[in-house]
Design an enzyme around this catalytic site. Structure first.
Site, PDB file in Angstrom:
ATOM      1  N   TYR A 148       0.841  -1.205   0.000  1.00  0.00           N
ATOM      2  CA  TYR A 148       0.000   0.000   0.000  1.00  0.00           C
ATOM      3  C   TYR A 148       0.875   1.255   0.000  1.00  0.00           C
ATOM      4  O   TYR A 148       0.717   2.145  -0.840  1.00  0.00           O
ATOM      5  CB  TYR A 148      -0.921  -0.015   1.228  1.00  0.00           C
ATOM      6  CG  TYR A 148      -1.491   1.333   1.598  1.00  0.00           C
ATOM      7  CD1 TYR A 148      -2.540   1.884   0.867  1.00  0.00           C
ATOM      8  CD2 TYR A 148      -0.965   2.059   2.668  1.00  0.00           C
ATOM      9  CE1 TYR A 148      -3.049   3.140   1.198  1.00  0.00           C
ATOM     10  CE2 TYR A 148      -1.477   3.311   2.996  1.00  0.00           C
ATOM     11  CZ  TYR A 148      -2.517   3.843   2.264  1.00  0.00           C
ATOM     12  OH  TYR A 148      -3.017   5.075   2.580  1.00  0.00           O
ATOM     13  N   LYS A 152       1.685   4.208  -2.891  1.00  0.00           N
ATOM     14  CA  LYS A 152       1.412   5.628  -2.649  1.00  0.00           C
ATOM     15  C   LYS A 152       2.660   6.470  -2.964  1.00  0.00           C
ATOM     16  O   LYS A 152       2.551   7.562  -3.509  1.00  0.00           O
ATOM     17  CB  LYS A 152       0.984   5.867  -1.191  1.00  0.00           C
ATOM     18  CG  LYS A 152      -0.321   5.236  -0.787  1.00  0.00           C
ATOM     19  CD  LYS A 152      -1.512   5.731  -1.563  1.00  0.00           C
ATOM     20  CE  LYS A 152      -2.107   6.982  -0.985  1.00  0.00           C
ATOM     21  NZ  LYS A 152      -3.432   7.277  -1.614  1.00  0.00           N
TER      22      LYS A 152
HETATM   23  N1  LIG Z   1      -7.579   6.921   6.482  1.00  0.00           N
HETATM   24  C1  LIG Z   1      -6.287   7.080   6.747  1.00  0.00           C
HETATM   25  O1  LIG Z   1      -5.823   6.790   7.866  1.00  0.00           O
HETATM   26  C2  LIG Z   1      -5.365   7.629   5.687  1.00  0.00           C
HETATM   27  C3  LIG Z   1      -4.072   7.995   6.078  1.00  0.00           C
HETATM   28  C4  LIG Z   1      -3.202   8.486   5.108  1.00  0.00           C
HETATM   29  C5  LIG Z   1      -3.615   8.616   3.793  1.00  0.00           C
HETATM   30  N2  LIG Z   1      -4.873   8.235   3.439  1.00  0.00           N
HETATM   31  C6  LIG Z   1      -5.250   8.336   2.036  1.00  0.00           C
HETATM   32  O2  LIG Z   1      -6.408   9.136   1.901  1.00  0.00           O
HETATM   33  C7  LIG Z   1      -7.217   8.608   0.850  1.00  0.00           C
HETATM   34  C8  LIG Z   1      -8.629   8.360   1.361  1.00  0.00           C
HETATM   35  O3  LIG Z   1      -8.561   7.497   2.484  1.00  0.00           O
HETATM   36  P1  LIG Z   1      -9.889   6.953   3.182  1.00  0.00           P
HETATM   37  O4  LIG Z   1      -9.488   6.518   4.536  1.00  0.00           O
HETATM   38  O5  LIG Z   1     -10.969   7.940   3.003  1.00  0.00           O
HETATM   39  O6  LIG Z   1     -10.150   5.652   2.284  1.00  0.00           O
HETATM   40  P2  LIG Z   1     -11.475   4.763   2.149  1.00  0.00           P
HETATM   41  O7  LIG Z   1     -11.023   3.377   1.902  1.00  0.00           O
HETATM   42  O8  LIG Z   1     -12.398   5.031   3.267  1.00  0.00           O
HETATM   43  O9  LIG Z   1     -12.154   5.339   0.824  1.00  0.00           O
HETATM   44  C9  LIG Z   1     -11.634   5.072  -0.460  1.00  0.00           C
HETATM   45  C10 LIG Z   1     -12.759   5.244  -1.464  1.00  0.00           C
HETATM   46  O10 LIG Z   1     -12.227   4.993  -2.762  1.00  0.00           O
HETATM   47  C11 LIG Z   1     -13.136   4.196  -3.493  1.00  0.00           C
HETATM   48  N3  LIG Z   1     -12.368   3.467  -4.501  1.00  0.00           N
HETATM   49  C12 LIG Z   1     -11.501   2.451  -4.293  1.00  0.00           C
HETATM   50  N4  LIG Z   1     -10.968   2.046  -5.463  1.00  0.00           N
HETATM   51  C13 LIG Z   1     -11.510   2.833  -6.424  1.00  0.00           C
HETATM   52  C14 LIG Z   1     -11.360   2.910  -7.836  1.00  0.00           C
HETATM   53  N5  LIG Z   1     -10.533   2.071  -8.495  1.00  0.00           N
HETATM   54  N6  LIG Z   1     -12.048   3.847  -8.524  1.00  0.00           N
HETATM   55  C15 LIG Z   1     -12.901   4.693  -7.870  1.00  0.00           C
HETATM   56  N7  LIG Z   1     -13.095   4.675  -6.539  1.00  0.00           N
HETATM   57  C16 LIG Z   1     -12.397   3.751  -5.822  1.00  0.00           C
HETATM   58  C17 LIG Z   1     -13.807   3.301  -2.474  1.00  0.00           C
HETATM   59  O11 LIG Z   1     -15.080   2.845  -2.907  1.00  0.00           O
HETATM   60  C18 LIG Z   1     -13.897   4.229  -1.250  1.00  0.00           C
HETATM   61  O12 LIG Z   1     -15.151   4.905  -1.201  1.00  0.00           O
HETATM   62  C19 LIG Z   1      -6.550   7.344   0.336  1.00  0.00           C
HETATM   63  O13 LIG Z   1      -5.845   7.637  -0.833  1.00  0.00           O
HETATM   64  C20 LIG Z   1      -5.600   6.975   1.460  1.00  0.00           C
HETATM   65  O14 LIG Z   1      -4.462   6.328   0.954  1.00  0.00           O
HETATM   66  C21 LIG Z   1      -5.759   7.764   4.360  1.00  0.00           C
END
Ligand SMILES: NC(=O)c1ccc[n+]([C@@H]2O[C@H](COP(=O)([O-])OP(=O)(O)OC[C@H]3O[C@@H](n4cnc5c(N)ncnc54)[C@H](O)[C@@H]3O)[C@@H](O)[C@H]2O)c1
Length: 319
Positions: A148, A152
Site C-alpha cells: 500500500y 502511494k
Molecule cells: N484513512 C487514513 O488513515 C489515511 C491515512 C493516510 C492517507 N490516506 C489516504 O487518503 C485517501 C482516502 O482514504 P480513506 O481513509 O478515506 O479511504 P477509504 O477506503 O475510506 O475510501 C476510499 C474510497 O475509494 C473508493 N475506490 C476504491 N478504489 C476505487 C477505484 N478504483 N475507482 C474509484 N473509486 C475507488 C472506495 O469505494 C472508497 O469509497 C486514500 O488515498 C488513502 O491512501 C488515508
C-alpha cells in the site's frame, strides 16, 4: 469552483464532500467512486447549498474519468485501496489502483485542463526514520513497509511530475493515520480499530514492545481542513506537505479509550505486527504556510465511542 473528489464516499471523502459545501467558492461537487466499498450511506443527507453529482466510475477507466472531469477546476484524489495490512495479499491490485490509477487521474487532469490536483498520500511512505521525518528527508528514509505505502510513494512521483504541465498545479499531502468519525468511516486503521474492538468487548491485541513507539496521527477534521487550505492556495504546486495532528505513543491511545471503557482488555503478543516502527513526523512546512491543526486525539476517541454508546451501555452479553 467545481471540485471532483475521487473516492468521495470513503472515510475522508464523505466528510470532505460535506465541508466543501460550506466553502464560499465551491458551487459544484462531483463525487467519483466505484462503490467498491459500498459506502452508499455517505451520500445520505448532503447539504443543499451546492450542486452534487455522483459518478459511479473507476479511476482506471480513462473514458469515464475524461467525461467526469470536463469543466472541473480542482480534483482531490482520494480513491485507493486503503487497507495497508491487507495489501500484502493483493499487492498487484493495490499497485494497479493506487499507482496506475493515480497516473490515470493525473493524465485526465492534464487532458481536461484541470487547474489543481491535491493528492493525499500517507506518512507510511517513511520507513524506520532515524529521528524526525521531514518532506526533504534522504531517500534512505523513504522505506514503505507495505505494498500500500509503496504504491502511494510511486503515485506521489506521478503527481509531482505533472506539476506545471499545461495549467495543472499539483500538491501531495502526507497524512498521518486518521482518527475520528465520518459518514463513510472505516475501521481498518489503528485508533478506529481499537475503539471499535473496545466498544464491542473484544480484547485489543498489541505487540508488547509497541506501546511506547511513537506514530503520526491526524484528526479527520484536520485532514479535511488541510485539503480546503490547499484548495484555497492554487499556486502552491510541486510540493509535498506532512499533515499531522500529533505524534503519540500507542499507550496514549489506549489511555484515551480506557478513560471511557475502564474494563478494556489488552492482550500482549510477542508477534511483530505490520509496520510497527517508531517515528515522529514534522509538519512545520505546512504550519509555515499558516495551517494550524486543531484536532484532539482524546476528543476523536470520545466522539467515535459516543456513536457506539449503545454497545457500551449494554455491557458484556451473558453466555
Ligand atoms: N484513512 C487514513 O488513515 C489515511 C491515512 C493516510 C492517507 N490516506 C489516504 O487518503 C485517501 C482516502 O482514504 P480513506 O481513509 O478515506 O479511504 P477509504 O477506503 O475510506 O475510501 C476510499 C474510497 O475509494 C473508493 N475506490 C476504491 N478504489 C476505487 C477505484 N478504483 N475507482 C474509484 N473509486 C475507488 C472506495 O469505494 C472508497 O469509497 C486514500 O488515498 C488513502 O491512501 C488515508
Amino acid at each position: 469552483m467545481h471540485v471532483l473528489v475521487t473516492g468521495g464516499l470513503g472515510h475522508i471523502g464523505s466528510q470532505l464532500i460535506r465541508d466543501l459545501a460550506a466553502s464560499n467558492t465551491v458551487r459544484q461537487v462531483t463525487v467519483y467512486d466505484d462503490l467498491s466499498t459500498q459506502r452508499y450511506g455517505a451520500l445520505f443527507n448532503l447539504p443543499p447549498t451546492v450542486a452534487y453529482r455522483f459518478v459511479d466510475g473507476n479511476i482506471l477507466d480513462a473514458a469515464s474519468l475524461a467525461a467526469a472531469l470536463a469543466g472541473v477546476d480542482a480534483v482531490v484524489h482520494l480513491a485507493a485501496i486503503t487497507n495497508a495490512e491487507g495489501s500484502f495479499e493483493i499487492s498487484a491490485q493495490v499497485q494497479r489502483v493506487n499507482h496506475e490509477g493515480t497516473a490515470c487521474v493525473v493524465a485526465g487532469c492534464v487532458a481536461q485542463g484541470v487547474r489543481q490536483l491535491i493528492f493525499p498520500s500517507t506518512t507510511s511512505v517513511y520507513g524506520p526514520v532515524q529521528g524526525i521525518a521531514r518532506e526533504d528527508c534522504p531517500p534512505a528514509d523513504l522505506q514503505p513497509q507495505s505494498p500500500y505505502a509503496a504504491a502511494k510513494l510511486a503515485a506521489e512521483h506521478a503527481v509531482l511530475a505533472a506539476d506545471g504541465t499545461g495549467v495543472l498545479r499539483t500538491v501531495c499531502l502526507r497524512f498521518g493515520t486518521i482518527f475520528g468519525p465520518s459518514a463513510g468511516m472505516r475501521f481498518h486503521t489503528a485508533v478506529n480499530k481499537f475503539v471499535f474492538q473496545a466498544a464491542t468487548g473484544q480484547p485489543l491485541t498489541v505487540w508488547r514492545e509497541v506501546e511506547q513507539l511513537v506514530r503520526p496521527y491526524l484528526a479527520l477534521q484536520d485532514a479535511v481542513r488541510a485539503i480546503l487550505f490547499m484548495l484555497a492556495r492554487p499556486a502552491a504546486g510541486g510540493e509535498i506537505y506532512n499533515v499531522v495532528t500529533l505524534n503519540a505513543p500507542l499507550a496514549r491511545i489506549l489511555d484515551a479509550i480506557r478513560s471511557h471503557v475502564p474494563a478494556l482488555q489488552v492482550e500482549y503478543t510477542n508477534t511483530r505486527l505490520l509496520n510497527q516502527v517508531s517515528f515522529t513526523v514534522d509538519d512545520s512546512k505546512l504550519r509555515a504556510l499558516g495551517f494550524v491543526p486543531s484536532g484532539n486525539l482524546e476528543q476523536g476517541v470520545a466522539d467515535t465511542l459516543q456513536l457506539l454508546r449503545g454497545l457500551l451501555a449494554a455491557g458484556p452479553v451473558a453466555p
